[in-house]
Design a protein around this motif. Structure first.
Motif, PDB file in Angstrom:
ATOM      1  N   PHE A  52       0.822  -1.214   0.000  1.00 11.94           N
ATOM      2  CA  PHE A  52       0.000   0.000   0.000  1.00 11.94           C
ATOM      3  C   PHE A  52       0.850   1.255   0.000  1.00 11.94           C
ATOM      4  O   PHE A  52       1.641   1.500   0.922  1.00 11.94           O
ATOM      5  N   ARG A  53       0.753   2.021  -1.084  1.00 13.02           N
ATOM      6  CA  ARG A  53       1.361   3.344  -1.228  1.00 13.02           C
ATOM      7  C   ARG A  53       2.849   3.356  -0.849  1.00 13.02           C
ATOM      8  O   ARG A  53       3.325   4.224  -0.131  1.00 13.02           O
ATOM      9  N   LYS A  54       3.567   2.381  -1.383  1.00 11.95           N
ATOM     10  CA  LYS A  54       5.008   2.317  -1.151  1.00 11.95           C
ATOM     11  C   LYS A  54       5.714   3.346  -2.040  1.00 11.95           C
ATOM     12  O   LYS A  54       5.301   3.586  -3.175  1.00 11.95           O
ATOM     13  N   GLU A  55       6.796   3.946  -1.526  1.00 16.02           N
ATOM     14  CA  GLU A  55       7.570   4.914  -2.308  1.00 16.02           C
ATOM     15  C   GLU A  55       8.673   4.199  -3.077  1.00 16.02           C
ATOM     16  O   GLU A  55       9.253   3.227  -2.601  1.00 16.02           O
ATOM     17  N   LYS A  56       8.955   4.728  -4.269  1.00 11.21           N
ATOM     18  CA  LYS A  56       9.993   4.132  -5.114  1.00 11.21           C
ATOM     19  C   LYS A  56      10.520   5.210  -6.052  1.00 11.21           C
ATOM     20  O   LYS A  56       9.843   6.213  -6.290  1.00 11.21           O
ATOM     21  N   ASN A  57      11.683   5.016  -6.586  1.00 10.15           N
ATOM     22  CA  ASN A  57      12.255   5.924  -7.578  1.00 10.15           C
ATOM     23  C   ASN A  57      12.214   5.274  -8.953  1.00 10.15           C
ATOM     24  O   ASN A  57      12.428   4.064  -9.089  1.00 10.15           O
ATOM     25  N   ARG A  66       4.628   6.772  -5.970  1.00  8.61           N
ATOM     26  CA  ARG A  66       4.053   5.784  -5.058  1.00  8.61           C
ATOM     27  C   ARG A  66       3.343   4.707  -5.880  1.00  8.61           C
ATOM     28  O   ARG A  66       2.814   4.991  -6.955  1.00  8.61           O
ATOM     29  N   TYR A  67       3.329   3.507  -5.331  1.00  5.44           N
ATOM     30  CA  TYR A  67       2.583   2.443  -5.977  1.00  5.44           C
ATOM     31  C   TYR A  67       1.827   1.641  -4.926  1.00  5.44           C
ATOM     32  O   TYR A  67       2.231   1.547  -3.763  1.00  5.44           O
ATOM     33  N   SER A  68       0.701   1.088  -5.350  1.00  6.89           N
ATOM     34  CA  SER A  68      -0.081   0.156  -4.528  1.00  6.89           C
ATOM     35  C   SER A  68      -0.406  -1.040  -5.410  1.00  6.89           C
ATOM     36  O   SER A  68      -0.714  -0.879  -6.600  1.00  6.89           O
ATOM     37  N   ILE A  69      -0.351  -2.230  -4.832  1.00  4.26           N
ATOM     38  CA  ILE A  69      -0.606  -3.431  -5.619  1.00  4.26           C
ATOM     39  C   ILE A  69      -1.317  -4.477  -4.795  1.00  4.26           C
ATOM     40  O   ILE A  69      -1.056  -4.631  -3.598  1.00  4.26           O
ATOM     41  N   ARG A  70      -2.242  -5.158  -5.432  1.00  5.54           N
ATOM     42  CA  ARG A  70      -2.890  -6.316  -4.836  1.00  5.54           C
ATOM     43  C   ARG A  70      -2.990  -7.410  -5.887  1.00  5.54           C
ATOM     44  O   ARG A  70      -3.416  -7.146  -7.016  1.00  5.54           O
ATOM     45  N   ILE A  99      -2.649  -2.608 -10.036  1.00  9.02           N
ATOM     46  CA  ILE A  99      -1.495  -1.789  -9.665  1.00  9.02           C
ATOM     47  C   ILE A  99      -1.861  -0.330  -9.906  1.00  9.02           C
ATOM     48  O   ILE A  99      -2.329   0.021 -10.998  1.00  9.02           O
ATOM     49  N   ILE A 100      -1.672   0.507  -8.899  1.00  6.78           N
ATOM     50  CA  ILE A 100      -1.934   1.947  -9.018  1.00  6.78           C
ATOM     51  C   ILE A 100      -0.605   2.682  -8.880  1.00  6.78           C
ATOM     52  O   ILE A 100       0.078   2.575  -7.856  1.00  6.78           O
ATOM     53  N   PHE A 101      -0.226   3.414  -9.936  1.00  9.15           N
ATOM     54  CA  PHE A 101       0.981   4.240  -9.917  1.00  9.15           C
ATOM     55  C   PHE A 101       0.561   5.691  -9.689  1.00  9.15           C
ATOM     56  O   PHE A 101      -0.302   6.206 -10.407  1.00  9.15           O
ATOM     57  N   GLU A 102       1.176   6.350  -8.700  1.00 12.77           N
ATOM     58  CA  GLU A 102       0.825   7.739  -8.373  1.00 12.77           C
ATOM     59  C   GLU A 102       1.965   8.679  -8.740  1.00 12.77           C
ATOM     60  O   GLU A 102       3.116   8.469  -8.338  1.00 12.77           O
ATOM     61  N   PHE A 103       1.637   9.718  -9.509  1.00 10.94           N
ATOM     62  CA  PHE A 103       2.573  10.787  -9.832  1.00 10.94           C
ATOM     63  C   PHE A 103       1.858  12.111  -9.583  1.00 10.94           C
ATOM     64  O   PHE A 103       1.010  12.521 -10.382  1.00 10.94           O
ATOM     65  N   ASP A 104       2.157  12.758  -8.450  1.00  9.52           N
ATOM     66  CA  ASP A 104       1.483  14.008  -8.053  1.00  9.52           C
ATOM     67  C   ASP A 104      -0.035  13.793  -8.038  1.00  9.52           C
ATOM     68  O   ASP A 104      -0.521  12.947  -7.302  1.00  9.52           O
ATOM     69  N   ARG A 105      -0.768  14.532  -8.871  1.00 12.84           N
ATOM     70  CA  ARG A 105      -2.234  14.428  -8.876  1.00 12.84           C
ATOM     71  C   ARG A 105      -2.746  13.417  -9.910  1.00 12.84           C
ATOM     72  O   ARG A 105      -3.945  13.320 -10.145  1.00 12.84           O
ATOM     73  N   LEU A 217       7.954   3.328 -15.429  1.00 15.33           N
ATOM     74  CA  LEU A 217       8.552   4.335 -16.313  1.00 15.33           C
ATOM     75  C   LEU A 217       7.642   4.613 -17.506  1.00 15.33           C
ATOM     76  O   LEU A 217       7.498   5.769 -17.923  1.00 15.33           O
ATOM     77  N   TRP A 218       7.040   3.567 -18.055  1.00 12.68           N
ATOM     78  CA  TRP A 218       6.113   3.745 -19.185  1.00 12.68           C
ATOM     79  C   TRP A 218       4.913   4.595 -18.775  1.00 12.68           C
ATOM     80  O   TRP A 218       4.507   5.507 -19.508  1.00 12.68           O
ATOM     81  N   ILE A 219       4.341   4.319 -17.588  1.00 10.64           N
ATOM     82  CA  ILE A 219       3.211   5.123 -17.085  1.00 10.64           C
ATOM     83  C   ILE A 219       3.635   6.588 -16.952  1.00 10.64           C
ATOM     84  O   ILE A 219       2.913   7.514 -17.376  1.00 10.64           O
ATOM     85  N   TYR A 220       4.805   6.832 -16.392  1.00  9.03           N
ATOM     86  CA  TYR A 220       5.300   8.206 -16.212  1.00  9.03           C
ATOM     87  C   TYR A 220       5.459   8.908 -17.555  1.00  9.03           C
ATOM     88  O   TYR A 220       5.058  10.062 -17.717  1.00  9.03           O
TER      89      TYR A 220
END
Length: 601
Positions: A52-57, A66-70, A99-105, A217-220
């Motif tokens: 849940f909402r783990k940080e990663k580079n 941030r990403y969340s995965i189930r 999988i939810i990838f979060e970038f700002d808003r 990276l593709w999502i970004y």
């Protein structure tokens, strides 16, 4: 576990709503999405992976996200074996993930086999539509290989969807009337990469499967392109344009709704979903095949909407719901029917709305609501003049009293005040006139004119009463004309066969009355072979698809269409009439023929 994932480039994108209760994405928002998506987890199993909402580079970039995965097992009924609705029913176990990838808003979601999350997402996010994604590239830089279109019409006699495919549709696709077509699906090549964009905002890029870090990276990269936008749309700008609902509702009101019953039926069959209802004993009962056929038959009708937003139907109470950014509907009848989605019962109404299987037209025919968005046809009003040009008032049309008239055994022609007689007089200078009415008919009349290098297919319809501007009366004859367009490009062999089988005989009425009316109304039957060789080989040859009807008046239609051009509101049937005439015009022109309507003045 993350390093073992092999993912496809297949995602939808969202941005946090302006003015949302939360100013930024937070734990409660993501938690709600995750919980809803995994509502179909096998109750006897646990999560295989839950982060849940783990940080990663990002790899090779100093950009945090941030990403969340189930990942979890879920079960589905086995549809190819008849199952009772019991605890011990046979089930398939499959594995689902989100999988939810979060970038700002912004967020990007990759998922498979989860519960429906569209309603939860709509609370806090705006879906980034296919129209916006398409702005990430210049049309000149890509080759459009396939496009699927939804015509802006609810007419049951019009072609609603079309698909085109070519190495590059730019330059080969005729953009005539493209303004009244909504792109549902795009497939294009950008360099060596093939991508698809669906009307629901799903972006898919063909490639080998990638690991988790490359997926992030593709999502970004896609979100960066979306934020920058600004691509030049020389080709796509010719199609219907997306509009904001609240702006459309300031100018016009909904006037008709159509449930996309064929899409609904196909989806139910594809997913093996059964429709059920609760009977008087409180037991869930599946619809039988005949009941399902009747339901689909009722759903495929066009239902009018009154000025108060009520849907005019005999099946319970129904009305249009105007939400902040969407138009939905409420039907007491459709709420009594249920479908099971991922182990959970939902109403058929909810299923139709969530999948966008409905469309709504407005008093102003330039607008249409479809797959959760409003679209505007910029070409619709501008083509009114060309639609009016195809209406040709015919002398004595007002004196027509029947389609074919009365028959006697010794009749050698159709009744003087019949539509058939009027048509034959209108074309008396043609070389050949054939009456093809009844049986395996291509048209009511077929005429040839070598001097004008022309083949005419004429479809006639009579209705009692004075000429008006009724849309409903045009449905049948236009539907018949469109259905038979393919016959206009007959081969010499096909026509000779029809000539020998049918046109050498006398006309027999639909009631079985034999007459002395020759089906070959004009022309010599001996040289038809040589005549057809010359006619079909003429490089100037053109074809006309003609409708002859007494119940529409060019003057009355011109007056009503002038109101549309002046921005005035018109009745719902006038909007439908415009779409019906427009559909006929476009269908005939796309078939390479000329559309004409004989009418009253």
């Amino acid at each position: 576990m993350l390093d073992k994932l092999e993912l496809t480039k297949n995602a939808q994108f969202y941005n946090l709503k302006n003015g949302a209760l939360q100013s930024s994405i937070n734990d409660s928002i993501i938690r709600e999405v995750l919980d809803t998506s995994s509502a179909n987890i096998d109750p006897e199993q646990s999560y295989i992976l839950d982060e849940f909402r783990k940080e990663k580079n990002l790899i090779n970039k100093n950009i945090k996200y941030r990403y969340s995965i189930r990942i979890f097992p879920t079960i589905r009924p086995v549809y190819f074996i008849q199952n009772e609705l019991t605890k011990n029913a046979l089930k398939d176990q499959i594995y689902a993930f989100i999988i939810i990838f979060e970038f700002d808003r912004y967020i990007g979601i990759i998922k498979k086999s989860c519960s429906n999350i569209s309603e939860i997402l709509e609370k806090n996010f705006d879906l980034i539509s296919g129209t916006v994604i398409a702005k990430t590239f210049n049309d000149s830089d890509v080759s459009f290989q396939r496009i699927s279109l939804r015509n802006m019409t609810v007419s049951d006699k019009a072609i609603r969807q079309r698909s085109y495919e070519a190495p590059d549709l730019k330059g080969t696709f005729s953009t005539h009337a493209a303004g009244r077509s909504i792109p549902l699906f795009l497939k294009f090549r950008q360099g060596s990469t093939v991508k698809t964009i669906s009307g629901t905002g799903r972006l898919v890029e063909s490639s080998h499967r990638i690991n988790f870090d490359n997926a992030a990276l593709w999502i970004y990269n896609q979100l960066t392109l979306i934020k920058n936008g600004g691509g030049e749309k020389d080709f796509l700008d010719t199609f219907a344009k997306q509009k904001k609902l609240h702006e459309v509702l300031k100018q016009t009101k909904p006037n008709a709704i159509l449930i996309e019953s064929s899409s609904l039926y196909d989806q139910l069959i594809e997913d093996g979903i059964k429709i059920k209802y609760t009977n008087r004993k409180g037991i869930d009962t599946e619809l039988k095949s005949k009941e399902l056929d009747r339901l689909i038959c009722h759903l495929e009708r066009i239902y009018s909407i009154d000025s108060e937003g009520n849907i005019l139907t005999k099946f319970g109470r129904a009305y249009i719901r105007v939400n902040n950014k969407t138009l939905t509907f409420d039907s007491s009848f459709l709420r009594t029917l249920k479908v099971n989605i991922s182990g959970r019962d939902v109403t058929l109404q909810s299923y139709i709305i969530k999948n966008g299987f409905y469309s709504i037209t407005f008093d102003n025919p330039s607008y249409m609501y479809f797959i959760g968005n409003c679209f505007q046809d910029d070409s619709g009003i501008s083509e009114i003049n060309s639609i009016l040009d195809m209406l040709i008032p015919v002398k004595n049309m007002n004196f027509i009293t029947s389609e074919k008239g009365n028959f006697r055994k010794n009749s050698v022609r159709f009744s003087k005040e019949s539509m058939f007689e009027l048509v034959e007089n209108r074309h008396k200078s043609d070389d050949y006139i054939f009456c093809d009415d009844l049986g395996n008919e291509w048209a009511d009349h077929i005429t040839f004119n070598k001097g004008e290098s022309c083949i005419n297919f004429i479809h006639s319809k009579y209705s009692s009463g004075s000429a008006s501007n009724s849309a409903s009366k045009l449905h049948d004859v236009i539907g018949q004309a469109i259905k038979n367009l393919g016959y206009m490009y007959f081969s010499k062999t096909d026509f000779i066969e029809k000539f020998n089988d049918k046109f050498g005989k006398k006309y027999k009425s639909s009631k079985g009355n034999t007459t002395q009316i020759n089906r070959l109304r004009k022309g010599n039957n001996q040289p038809i072979n040589l005549y057809l060789t010359d006619l079909l080989g003429d490089f100037k040859l053109h074809r006309k698809c003609i409708i002859s009807c007494n119940f529409i008046s060019k003057n009355k239609i011109t007056n009503e269409f002038s109101k549309i051009q002046d921005g005035e509101s018109v009745n719902g049937h006038i909007s439908q009439l415009l779409w019906i005439l427009s559909s006929f015009s476009h269908a005939v022109k796309e078939a390479g023929a000329i559309p004409i309507i004989y009418c009253s003045d």
